[in-house]
Design an enzyme around this catalytic site. Structure first.
Site, mmCIF file in Angstrom:
data_model
loop_
_atom_site.group_PDB
_atom_site.id
_atom_site.type_symbol
_atom_site.label_atom_id
_atom_site.label_comp_id
_atom_site.label_asym_id
_atom_site.label_seq_id
_atom_site.Cartn_x
_atom_site.Cartn_y
_atom_site.Cartn_z
ATOM 1 C CG PHE A 37 -4.865 -1.551 -0.076
ATOM 2 C CD1 PHE A 37 -4.670 -2.128 -1.320
ATOM 3 C CD2 PHE A 37 -5.993 -0.767 0.122
ATOM 4 C CE1 PHE A 37 -5.581 -1.932 -2.347
ATOM 5 C CE2 PHE A 37 -6.913 -0.565 -0.901
ATOM 6 C CZ PHE A 37 -6.708 -1.148 -2.133
ATOM 7 C CB VAL A 71 -2.832 1.968 3.159
ATOM 8 C CG1 VAL A 71 -1.461 1.385 2.925
ATOM 9 C CG2 VAL A 71 -3.570 2.201 1.844
ATOM 10 C CB CYS A 72 -1.126 -1.823 7.065
ATOM 11 S SG CYS A 72 -0.087 -2.086 8.521
ATOM 12 C CB VAL A 73 0.229 3.472 9.280
ATOM 13 C CG1 VAL A 73 0.221 2.804 10.643
ATOM 14 C CG2 VAL A 73 1.187 4.655 9.272
ATOM 15 C CB ALA A 76 2.240 2.384 4.048
#
Length: 122
Positions: A37, A71-73, A76
């Site tokens: 994501f 999920v890409c930190v 996000a």
């Protein structure tokens, strides 16, 4: 054939549902699948997403799959989504990352691309 589904579309787009349908189909067939994501798709990992009872919840549908949900930190955090660890690190009052989703760096995306035979971006 291993497939990486690269999610970049916001959860309000019908395209996000098509991606979920593909993931469900691949999983049902027992085919290798990974997901990442990124960009506006990180909103899918927001535990505070709410849907009326008569509508399917995209976050919950992804959580039902037996696949990691990285999920890409950076994407996000930039969109107000964080886990407990990053909330503490960045002095945020709370976390809101949905269960089963995990914040990771872009290195995970690079590894997933390298190990997948095909990448499909939604």
């Amino acid at each position: 054939m291993s497939t990486l589904i690269l999610m970049t579309t916001a959860p309000t787009s019908s395209i996000s549902w098509h991606a979920l349908g593909l993931a469900q189909s691949l999983e049902k067939q027992g085919l290798p699948l990974s997901v990442f994501f990124y960009q506006d798709a990180v909103h899918i990992a927001n535990a505070l997403n709410w849907m009326p009872d008569d509508q399917r919840n995209l976050t919950q549908e992804w959580q039902k799959l037996k696949v990691r949900l990285p999920v890409c930190v950076s994407a996000a955090l930039n969109r107000g989504i964080t886990d407990q660890e990053n909330a503490i690190r960045h002095q945020l009052s709370q976390s809101n990352l949905a269960e089963r989703f995990e914040l990771v760096g872009l290195g995970e995306l690079a590894d997933a691309i390298q190990s997948s035979e095909r990448v499909i971006q939604f």
